[in-house]
Design an enzyme around this catalytic site. Structure first.
Site, short mmCIF file in Angstrom:
data_model
loop_
_atom_site.label_atom_id
_atom_site.label_comp_id
_atom_site.label_asym_id
_atom_site.label_seq_id
_atom_site.Cartn_x
_atom_site.Cartn_y
_atom_site.Cartn_z
CB THR B 166 -59.38 61.65 -16.82
OG1 THR B 166 -59.76 60.57 -16.11
CG2 THR B 166 -57.41 61.10 -16.67
NE ARG B 194 -62.77 57.39 -7.26
CZ ARG B 194 -62.44 57.59 -8.76
NH1 ARG B 194 -62.08 58.76 -8.91
NH2 ARG B 194 -62.65 56.62 -9.60
CB VAL B 195 -57.14 57.90 -4.68
CG1 VAL B 195 -55.93 57.70 -5.38
CG2 VAL B 195 -56.58 59.26 -3.00
N GLY B 196 -58.36 57.81 -7.09
CA GLY B 196 -59.11 57.12 -8.38
C GLY B 196 -57.52 56.08 -9.39
CG ASP B 197 -57.95 56.54 -13.12
OD1 ASP B 197 -58.64 56.37 -13.04
OD2 ASP B 197 -57.58 56.25 -14.55
N GLY B 218 -61.75 57.27 -18.09
CA GLY B 218 -62.92 56.50 -18.15
C GLY B 218 -63.15 56.72 -16.57
CG HIS B 219 -65.78 53.08 -13.29
ND1 HIS B 219 -65.43 51.78 -12.99
CD2 HIS B 219 -66.43 53.62 -12.06
CE1 HIS B 219 -66.44 51.80 -11.98
NE2 HIS B 219 -66.16 52.77 -11.69
N GLY B 220 -61.98 55.21 -13.41
CA GLY B 220 -61.11 54.83 -12.46
C GLY B 220 -60.57 53.63 -11.72
#
Lengths: 288, 288
Positions: B166, B194-197, B218-220
């Site tokens: 991000t 897919r929705v992440g953080d 980083g990794h959501g």
């Protein structure tokens, strides 16, 4: 440990004609969730079952009975979270799905993701063999009438909204694990694609064995603004009781926005609270 | 008060062939955001400008240059938040939009909502007169190659992911207001929808004048699990410095998941920190 489940049918006032049905619905949901716990089931199974029961019940703003968006369609959000391992699953803006909470559970268990939205969530439902239901099947006469009234030039959708809210549950199982689940049709006459607090982890719900579990209800944007569920659990981590933590967080929400709302929280030791701003709520609970 | 802007181009390692372009891109973005601040602009205008700059730069996983989903398409999330009043706007799973951060800002300013997703977000973009760009315009050769490699049977998409992340910015303006903005193409070869953080308030970003502003990368799913941005600010509210708050929250994330990530935070007094797990990052900052 004695299992506990607390179930809610939305913040806000309850119109007379809905009162009996709503009260019966939350009691039924609490009993169904509690049956899971009594049979040795997990907290996450219990909250899923309780919320599934209210999604199927047309008295509530979730699943069948959801409010309609600006286009007159049902679009729903749901989240489920397991306090044992912080795993969670959620869906946003799903249509034609009878039980969004079951789809959220599948997101948690069958994907590497935590939130699927709209078109992608439907593709995932197909992959999982979850049949689509006709959109009309989720729409009640009451929802349709409310939607039409809200389209009138002198309408007050925000005022109307106050007799509805998200449904949800928090539970503690016999092994001391906590879980939460929340499901909603959102705001009446919302914009197409509006996602509220329910699908956002930390806003619509949060569960962590080390602090507790919370499910929230009310005006989604106000809840998101303060990330309400996580805020309540922070307060509990600092040593506040569920009741004091909930009141402190709700007061803060009131100070930062004009939104109404409520929350339901429990902690591993079995203590729980149901607190709300302004209006009474429909609530059921069972304790072993 | 002396204005500050801190800009990041994603957590994780940077492959040699990208290093120069990435470093130049964050410096450019930081300078562009800082120019807004120096001219008396607000923190929220500055973070929007810095993130817009990186969305337009094909070196980053946001806007043009975003990674592709399982179907080979760009689907993006973005959030912006104003610490002065806790107002925020976000979009999730948007395609064919050159600058999701600008659309997020419009959600904040032109609707009663805080998050619009997928189809509804596109309808809103049309209403706002934001033109759609052809999907191909956002796809770089590098993104396409990565996507193809990830489809190979012996591929390791998670390993690949670690050189991307991000983009985001946090800022303090001359009036002492803080703001954050975050934008992303998400995870390589993610499921459609897919929705992440990034789109979830409290996970991908949070800003509150009383504590500070944070943008995460980083990794959501790991970030969402701990609602990372809000957690860092909660620690700062308890008296920790930005650096200690960030390290404490990132260590907690490491303990609860295997995800990698980083965060960028500042507080009203002007103190700021950029911290990350495992890998170095591309970072630019300007201070008055």
């Amino acid at each position: 440990m004695k299992p506990v489940i607390v179930v809610h049918g939305g913040a806000g006032r309850i119109f007379k004609e809905r009162e009996e049905g709503c009260r019966a619905g939350v009691v039924r949901a609490a009993l169904q969730g509690y049956t899971v716990l009594k049979q040795g089931g997990s907290a996450i199974d219990a909250v899923e079952e309780a919320v599934r029961s209210m999604e199927d019940d047309p008295h509530f703003n979730a699943g069948c009975g959801s409010v309609l968006n600006e286009k007159g369609e049902v679009e729903m959000d749901a989240i489920i979270m397991d306090g044992k391992n912080l795993n969670s699953g959620a869906v946003s803006a799903v249509k034609c799905i009878a039980n969004p909470i079951k789809l959220a559970r599948l997101v948690m268990e069958k994907t590497k993701h935590m939130l699927l939205t709209d078109h992608g969530a439907h593709l995932f439902a197909q992959t999982m063999g979850i049949p689509e239901v006709p959109g009309e099947k989720l729409i009640t006469q009451r929802s349709r009438e409310r939607w039409k009234k809200n389209l009138e030039p002198d309408s007050n959708p925000e005022e109307f909204q106050k007799d509805l809210g998200t449904v949800g549950a928090v539970a503690i199982d016999s092994e001391g694990n906590v879980a939460c689940a929340t499901s909603t049709g959102g705001l009446s006459n919302k914009l197409i694609g509006r996602v509220g607090d329910t699908a956002c982890i930390g806003s619509g719900g949060y569960a962590d064995n080390h602090s507790g579990a919370t499910s929230t209800t009310g005006h989604g944007e106000s809840i998101m603004k303060v990330v309400l569920a996580r805020l309540i659990l922070y307060h509990m981590e600092q040593g506040m009781s569920p009741e004091v933590a909930a009141d402190t967080a709700l007061d803060y929400m009131k100070d930062t926005s004009r939104g109404f709302g409520g929350c339901y929280c429990c902690q591993q030791a079995g203590e729980w609270a149901a607190r709300f701003l302004h209006q009474a709520d429909v609530l059921g609970y069972c304790r072993g």
